[in-house]
Motif scaffolding. Structure first.
Motif, PDB file in Angstrom:
ATOM      1  N   GLY A   1       7.356  10.150   5.573  1.00  0.00           N
ATOM      2  CA  GLY A   1       6.930  11.342   6.231  1.00  0.00           C
ATOM      3  C   GLY A   1       7.671  11.354   7.534  1.00  0.00           C
ATOM      4  N   ILE A   2       8.249  10.436   8.121  1.00  0.00           N
ATOM      5  CA  ILE A   2       8.723  10.438   9.568  1.00  0.00           C
ATOM      6  C   ILE A   2      10.312  10.555   9.174  1.00  0.00           C
ATOM      7  CG2 ILE A   2       6.953   9.264  10.564  1.00  0.00           C
ATOM      8  CD1 ILE A   2       8.713   6.798  10.628  1.00  0.00           C
ATOM      9  N   GLY A   3      10.746  10.617   7.936  1.00  0.00           N
ATOM     10  CA  GLY A   3      12.121  10.932   7.655  1.00  0.00           C
ATOM     11  C   GLY A   3      13.008   9.661   7.164  1.00  0.00           C
ATOM     12  N   CYS A   4      12.334   8.545   6.791  1.00  0.00           N
ATOM     13  CA  CYS A   4      12.936   7.386   6.503  1.00  0.00           C
ATOM     14  C   CYS A   4      13.495   7.681   4.992  1.00  0.00           C
ATOM     15  CB  CYS A   4      12.169   6.187   6.432  1.00  0.00           C
ATOM     16  SG  CYS A   4      11.532   5.728   8.019  1.00  0.00           S
ATOM     17  N   THR A   5      14.789   7.021   4.653  1.00  0.00           N
ATOM     18  CA  THR A   5      15.472   7.209   3.295  1.00  0.00           C
ATOM     19  C   THR A   5      14.559   6.111   2.337  1.00  0.00           C
ATOM     20  OG1 THR A   5      17.181   5.726   3.962  1.00  0.00           O
ATOM     21  CG2 THR A   5      17.547   7.940   4.335  1.00  0.00           C
ATOM     22  N   ARG A   6      14.784   5.956   1.375  1.00  0.00           N
ATOM     23  CA  ARG A   6      14.608   5.199   0.370  1.00  0.00           C
ATOM     24  C   ARG A   6      14.923   3.750   0.749  1.00  0.00           C
ATOM     25  NH1 ARG A   6      11.553   6.121  -4.114  1.00  0.00           N
ATOM     26  NH2 ARG A   6      12.306   8.158  -4.143  1.00  0.00           N
ATOM     27  N   TRP A   7      16.123   3.590   1.138  1.00  0.00           N
ATOM     28  CA  TRP A   7      16.658   2.256   1.657  1.00  0.00           C
ATOM     29  C   TRP A   7      15.947   1.703   2.780  1.00  0.00           C
ATOM     30  CZ3 TRP A   7      18.965  -2.065   0.952  1.00  0.00           C
ATOM     31  CH2 TRP A   7      19.482  -2.817   1.859  1.00  0.00           C
ATOM     32  N   GLU A   8      15.743   2.580   3.788  1.00  0.00           N
ATOM     33  CA  GLU A   8      15.040   2.194   5.141  1.00  0.00           C
ATOM     34  C   GLU A   8      13.655   1.788   4.655  1.00  0.00           C
ATOM     35  OE1 GLU A   8      17.397   5.042   8.287  1.00  0.00           O
ATOM     36  OE2 GLU A   8      15.652   5.917   7.109  1.00  0.00           O
ATOM     37  N   VAL A   9      13.077   2.512   3.769  1.00  0.00           N
ATOM     38  CA  VAL A   9      11.502   2.151   3.366  1.00  0.00           C
ATOM     39  C   VAL A   9      11.629   0.510   2.779  1.00  0.00           C
ATOM     40  CG1 VAL A   9       9.583   2.746   1.813  1.00  0.00           C
ATOM     41  CG2 VAL A   9      11.010   4.397   3.160  1.00  0.00           C
ATOM     42  N   MET A  10      12.495   0.431   1.865  1.00  0.00           N
ATOM     43  CA  MET A  10      12.630  -0.914   1.397  1.00  0.00           C
ATOM     44  C   MET A  10      13.198  -1.895   2.242  1.00  0.00           C
ATOM     45  SD  MET A  10      11.769  -0.351  -1.867  1.00  0.00           S
ATOM     46  CE  MET A  10      11.928  -1.974  -2.247  1.00  0.00           C
ATOM     47  N   ARG A  11      13.762  -1.647   3.196  1.00  0.00           N
ATOM     48  CA  ARG A  11      14.351  -2.581   3.973  1.00  0.00           C
ATOM     49  C   ARG A  11      13.380  -2.913   5.268  1.00  0.00           C
ATOM     50  NH1 ARG A  11      18.065  -2.928   8.738  1.00  0.00           N
ATOM     51  NH2 ARG A  11      17.893  -0.504   8.500  1.00  0.00           N
TER      52      ARG A  11
ATOM     53  N   PRO B   1       0.883  -1.180  -0.053  1.00  0.00           N
ATOM     54  CA  PRO B   1       0.105   0.051   0.045  1.00  0.00           C
ATOM     55  C   PRO B   1       0.853   1.158   0.101  1.00  0.00           C
ATOM     56  CG  PRO B   1      -0.869  -1.434   1.539  1.00  0.00           C
ATOM     57  CD  PRO B   1       0.408  -2.148   1.241  1.00  0.00           C
ATOM     58  N   ALA B   2       0.550   2.378  -0.802  1.00  0.00           N
ATOM     59  CA  ALA B   2       1.397   3.503  -1.039  1.00  0.00           C
ATOM     60  C   ALA B   2       1.160   4.278   0.475  1.00  0.00           C
ATOM     61  CB  ALA B   2       0.513   4.250  -2.138  1.00  0.00           C
ATOM     62  N   VAL B   3       0.181   4.169   1.281  1.00  0.00           N
ATOM     63  CA  VAL B   3       0.191   4.738   2.470  1.00  0.00           C
ATOM     64  C   VAL B   3       1.125   4.284   3.572  1.00  0.00           C
ATOM     65  CG1 VAL B   3      -1.530   3.422   3.595  1.00  0.00           C
ATOM     66  CG2 VAL B   3      -1.366   5.460   4.344  1.00  0.00           C
ATOM     67  N   LEU B   4       1.640   3.136   3.260  1.00  0.00           N
ATOM     68  CA  LEU B   4       2.752   2.567   4.178  1.00  0.00           C
ATOM     69  C   LEU B   4       3.908   3.210   3.940  1.00  0.00           C
ATOM     70  CD1 LEU B   4       1.981  -1.321   4.439  1.00  0.00           C
ATOM     71  CD2 LEU B   4       1.478   0.643   6.155  1.00  0.00           C
ATOM     72  N   LYS B   5       4.216   3.514   2.640  1.00  0.00           N
ATOM     73  CA  LYS B   5       5.621   4.133   2.341  1.00  0.00           C
ATOM     74  C   LYS B   5       5.573   5.544   2.459  1.00  0.00           C
ATOM     75  CE  LYS B   5       5.381   2.067  -1.914  1.00  0.00           C
ATOM     76  NZ  LYS B   5       5.860   1.603  -3.139  1.00  0.00           N
ATOM     77  N   GLU B   6       4.411   6.237   2.339  1.00  0.00           N
ATOM     78  CA  GLU B   6       4.269   7.699   2.469  1.00  0.00           C
ATOM     79  C   GLU B   6       4.631   7.982   3.720  1.00  0.00           C
ATOM     80  OE1 GLU B   6       0.573   8.413   0.466  1.00  0.00           O
ATOM     81  OE2 GLU B   6       1.271   8.506  -1.415  1.00  0.00           O
ATOM     82  N   ALA B   7       4.017   7.020   4.645  1.00  0.00           N
ATOM     83  CA  ALA B   7       3.856   7.468   6.041  1.00  0.00           C
ATOM     84  C   ALA B   7       5.706   7.426   6.765  1.00  0.00           C
ATOM     85  CB  ALA B   7       3.229   6.275   6.748  1.00  0.00           C
ATOM     86  N   ALA B   8       6.203   6.034   5.898  1.00  0.00           N
ATOM     87  CA  ALA B   8       7.572   6.091   6.296  1.00  0.00           C
ATOM     88  C   ALA B   8       8.312   7.107   5.816  1.00  0.00           C
ATOM     89  CB  ALA B   8       8.097   4.708   5.595  1.00  0.00           C
TER      90      ALA B   8
END
Length: 331
Positions: free
Chosen positions: A220-230, A211-218
């Motif tokens: 939003g709190i400052g996660c990098t793209r690598w952290e979102v993927m991991r 879901p896009a909302v999960l990635k957008e929330a991550a």
């Protein structure tokens, strides 16, 4: 008044008959559908059982003659009728592991690029180009590997690899020997190219289910793209990724023609992955038409039974991994 009541009763009766007819029609349809699907499921089980029985029956003479030593022996001599599956099992497992070691990180990288980094205008063309690799017949891969890839590896890549690892203990044995071009490593590389579109396509489709909302929330709190993927995408899609990788492994274990062209077809266990070897499917393809004795034919069928068992074990392990991932997700 009586006639009106009779007319209304007749209409109610006709509506009741129509409703009963429709319900009977639905019941017949449901019963037919259940019987057809059940028959298909039972047919698959019967076919699988028939294959197992045929393999066991055909392999019985060889297994009775050689026993457990058939799995470990490196001998393969049709003249003296001494057969062993050790080199074929070794080659099958090593080439498949080499293919996974190469294809999994590249395939996952392609999937991440297509879903997260690639411009929208290029996603479809690049995705189609990757998937076209899956449509190339395996014999084409084998011909290309034999006449193009193997000479290139022999002339430019393998000599440099042998020289680089020559002074490193243990690794100098794995990457030793003359640069044949063909061999176990070349077969593993061909398999990696063949299973790459399978891994990348499944991984891309699985990544798209997040879901896009999960990635957008991550984000939003400052996660990098690598952290979102991991931390978001990988845990959410773990089951699908493992299933795709195991499906690709099953394809690599059973591949025949492409491997036969480039592995060298030498029935021996070599410590170097640059040396020639063989696999179960390549041995069967090369020698089944020449098998003229009962024990010779039975040994080849026993190889087929071993490949079936190896594939079954791999699928069982994948199911266990999927169950553990699902249990972790439930917690």
């Amino acid at each position: 008044m009586a006639e009106a009541l009779l007319s209304s009763d007749a209409k109610a009766a006709s509506h009741g008959d129509l409703r009963d007819s429709v319900l009977r029609h639905f019941a017949i349809g449901d019963t037919t559908f259940r019987v057809i699907t059940q028959t298909c499921a039972v047919t698959v089980l019967l076919l699988l059982g028939g294959v197992i029985v045929s393999l066991v029956e055909g392999a019985a003479p060889a297994l009775h003659e050689f026993g457990f030593g058939f799995l470990t022996s490196a001998s393969w001599n049709p003249v003296t009728e001494k057969f062993g599956a050790g080199p074929a099992i070794y080659g099958t497992l090593v080439t498949s592991l080499i293919a996974l070691a190469i294809a999994v990180p590249i395939g996952l990288g392609i999937a991440v690029f297509l879903t997260e980094l690639c411009p929208h205008t290029l996603r479809r063309p690049i995705g189609i180009a990757v998937e076209l690799l899956a449509g190339i017949p395996s014999i084409i891969y084998g011909i290309w590997g034999m006449f193009i890839l193997a000479p290139f590896l022999q002339a430019h890549v393998q000599p440099a690899i042998i020289a680089f690892f020559s002074g490193i203990p243990y690794l100098n044995e794995i990457f030793s020997g003359p640069p044949y071009g063909i061999g176990i490593a070349t077969a593993g590389l061909i398999l990696a190219i063949m299973i790459l579109p399978l891994i990348s396509s499944i991984s891309r489709d699985v990544f798209n289910t997040v879901p896009a909302v999960l990635k957008e929330a991550a984000f939003g709190i400052g996660c990098t793209r690598w952290e979102v993927m991991r931390r978001i995408v990988a845990p959410y899609t773990g089951v699908g990724l493992v299933g795709g990788i195991m499906l690709a492994l099953g394809r690599a274990l059973g591949e025949t023609m492409a491997v036969t062209f480039v592995i060298g077809n030498a029935h021996k266990i070599s410590p170097s992955i640059l040396g020639p070897g063989t696999t179960i499917s390549a041995t069967i393809a090369n020698e089944f038409t020449e098998a003229d004795g009962k024990l010779y034919t039975s040994s080849l069928i026993a190889l087929g039974l071993l490949l079936f068992v190896i594939t079954f074990i791999v699928l069982s392990i994948s199911r266990l991994l999927l169950m553990r991932i699902e249990q972790k997700g439930a917690r």
